[in-house]
Motif scaffolding. Structure first.
Motif, mmCIF file in Angstrom:
data_model
loop_
_atom_site.group_PDB
_atom_site.id
_atom_site.type_symbol
_atom_site.label_atom_id
_atom_site.label_comp_id
_atom_site.label_asym_id
_atom_site.label_seq_id
_atom_site.Cartn_x
_atom_site.Cartn_y
_atom_site.Cartn_z
ATOM 1 N N ARG A 80 0.834 -1.212 0.000
ATOM 2 C CA ARG A 80 0.000 0.000 0.000
ATOM 3 C C ARG A 80 0.863 1.254 0.000
ATOM 4 O O ARG A 80 0.578 2.223 -0.697
ATOM 5 C CB ARG A 80 -0.953 -0.008 1.193
ATOM 6 C CG ARG A 80 -2.109 -0.981 1.028
ATOM 7 C CD ARG A 80 -3.164 -0.792 2.098
ATOM 8 N NE ARG A 80 -2.689 -1.130 3.433
ATOM 9 C CZ ARG A 80 -2.716 -2.344 3.963
ATOM 10 N NH1 ARG A 80 -3.181 -3.356 3.261
ATOM 11 N NH2 ARG A 80 -2.284 -2.554 5.190
ATOM 12 N N LYS A 81 1.937 1.233 0.795
ATOM 13 C CA LYS A 81 2.841 2.397 0.820
ATOM 14 C C LYS A 81 3.481 2.608 -0.551
ATOM 15 O O LYS A 81 3.578 3.734 -1.034
ATOM 16 C CB LYS A 81 3.918 2.208 1.884
ATOM 17 C CG LYS A 81 3.418 2.388 3.288
ATOM 18 C CD LYS A 81 4.540 2.219 4.287
ATOM 19 C CE LYS A 81 4.035 2.393 5.709
ATOM 20 N NZ LYS A 81 5.102 2.209 6.699
ATOM 21 N N LEU A 82 3.921 1.515 -1.164
ATOM 22 C CA LEU A 82 4.520 1.607 -2.493
ATOM 23 C C LEU A 82 3.506 2.126 -3.506
ATOM 24 O O LEU A 82 3.823 2.978 -4.344
ATOM 25 C CB LEU A 82 5.052 0.240 -2.931
ATOM 26 C CG LEU A 82 5.645 0.167 -4.334
ATOM 27 C CD1 LEU A 82 6.883 1.053 -4.434
ATOM 28 C CD2 LEU A 82 5.979 -1.268 -4.689
ATOM 29 N N TYR A 83 2.275 1.654 -3.420
ATOM 30 C CA TYR A 83 1.211 2.085 -4.331
ATOM 31 C C TYR A 83 0.969 3.591 -4.204
ATOM 32 O O TYR A 83 0.908 4.312 -5.200
ATOM 33 C CB TYR A 83 -0.065 1.302 -4.029
ATOM 34 C CG TYR A 83 -1.204 1.599 -4.960
ATOM 35 C CD1 TYR A 83 -1.293 0.979 -6.191
ATOM 36 C CD2 TYR A 83 -2.200 2.504 -4.605
ATOM 37 C CE1 TYR A 83 -2.338 1.241 -7.055
ATOM 38 C CE2 TYR A 83 -3.249 2.780 -5.456
ATOM 39 C CZ TYR A 83 -3.313 2.145 -6.683
ATOM 40 O OH TYR A 83 -4.346 2.420 -7.532
ATOM 41 N N VAL A 84 0.844 4.076 -2.971
ATOM 42 C CA VAL A 84 0.583 5.503 -2.744
ATOM 43 C C VAL A 84 1.767 6.347 -3.194
ATOM 44 O O VAL A 84 1.594 7.379 -3.847
ATOM 45 C CB VAL A 84 0.235 5.765 -1.259
ATOM 46 C CG1 VAL A 84 0.225 7.252 -0.954
ATOM 47 C CG2 VAL A 84 -1.102 5.144 -0.912
ATOM 48 N N LYS A 85 2.978 5.906 -2.864
ATOM 49 C CA LYS A 85 4.160 6.678 -3.271
ATOM 50 C C LYS A 85 4.304 6.708 -4.790
ATOM 51 O O LYS A 85 4.650 7.740 -5.365
ATOM 52 C CB LYS A 85 5.418 6.094 -2.630
ATOM 53 C CG LYS A 85 5.517 6.401 -1.153
ATOM 54 C CD LYS A 85 6.767 5.806 -0.549
ATOM 55 C CE LYS A 85 6.819 6.089 0.944
ATOM 56 N NZ LYS A 85 8.004 5.506 1.568
ATOM 57 N N THR A 86 4.042 5.584 -5.432
ATOM 58 C CA THR A 86 4.112 5.545 -6.893
ATOM 59 C C THR A 86 3.083 6.481 -7.502
ATOM 60 O O THR A 86 3.370 7.223 -8.439
ATOM 61 C CB THR A 86 3.879 4.109 -7.402
ATOM 62 O OG1 THR A 86 4.843 3.250 -6.816
ATOM 63 C CG2 THR A 86 3.978 4.035 -8.905
ATOM 64 N N TRP A 87 1.880 6.453 -6.966
ATOM 65 C CA TRP A 87 0.815 7.317 -7.470
ATOM 66 C C TRP A 87 1.178 8.787 -7.259
ATOM 67 O O TRP A 87 1.085 9.601 -8.173
ATOM 68 C CB TRP A 87 -0.491 6.972 -6.751
ATOM 69 C CG TRP A 87 -1.631 7.853 -7.119
ATOM 70 C CD1 TRP A 87 -2.364 7.806 -8.259
ATOM 71 C CD2 TRP A 87 -2.156 8.927 -6.344
ATOM 72 N NE1 TRP A 87 -3.322 8.787 -8.240
ATOM 73 C CE2 TRP A 87 -3.216 9.490 -7.075
ATOM 74 C CE3 TRP A 87 -1.838 9.465 -5.106
ATOM 75 C CZ2 TRP A 87 -3.954 10.564 -6.604
ATOM 76 C CZ3 TRP A 87 -2.572 10.537 -4.641
ATOM 77 C CH2 TRP A 87 -3.617 11.069 -5.391
ATOM 78 N N LEU A 88 1.630 9.126 -6.051
ATOM 79 C CA LEU A 88 1.938 10.516 -5.722
ATOM 80 C C LEU A 88 3.154 11.022 -6.493
ATOM 81 O O LEU A 88 3.083 12.029 -7.204
ATOM 82 C CB LEU A 88 2.172 10.656 -4.219
ATOM 83 C CG LEU A 88 2.563 12.045 -3.725
ATOM 84 C CD1 LEU A 88 1.409 13.012 -3.930
ATOM 85 C CD2 LEU A 88 2.955 11.992 -2.266
#
Length: 107
Positions: free
Chosen positions: A85-93
């Motif tokens: 989830r952290k990777l997903y949010v950081k990638t998106w941001l």
């Protein structure tokens, strides 16, 4: 899904910035007229059709289902863990910010 494609030769695209702006504006005017005709044509035979030759292409479930399952599985797997989830949010941001930065640099 309806897609209208018009091939434009590179030599027909203006190189100077002012001419390019005008040319792009004219292309959008053409697009707007096509969409108005597509959706609001008084002639029922021309409604929901673009001018020119039509080509129908059907996508079978056999062609689309594997990619859907792989993408869904990877996304679900990523969202199932805290690190994912952290990777997903950081990638998106950061991907969005870098994309905006890239576009502003190239403009």
């Amino acid at each position: 899904m309806h897609i209208h494609v018009a091939r434009i030769d590179k030599k027909d695209v203006p190189g100077e910035r002012d001419f390019m702006r005008r040319w792009l504006h004219e292309r959008f005017e053409i697009k707007d007229k096509l969409l108005i005709e597509f959706y609001d044509s008084p002639d029922p035979d021309r409604r929901n059709r673009f001018p020119g030759e039509s080509v129908s292409s059907k996508l079978s479930l056999r062609k689309t289902l594997p990619s859907l399952l792989v993408l869904s599985g990877l996304t679900a797997g990523m969202l199932a863990t805290e690190a994912g989830r952290k990777l997903y949010v950081k990638t998106w941001l950061y991907g969005t910010l870098l994309g905006c930065l890239w576009v502003s640099i190239k403009a």
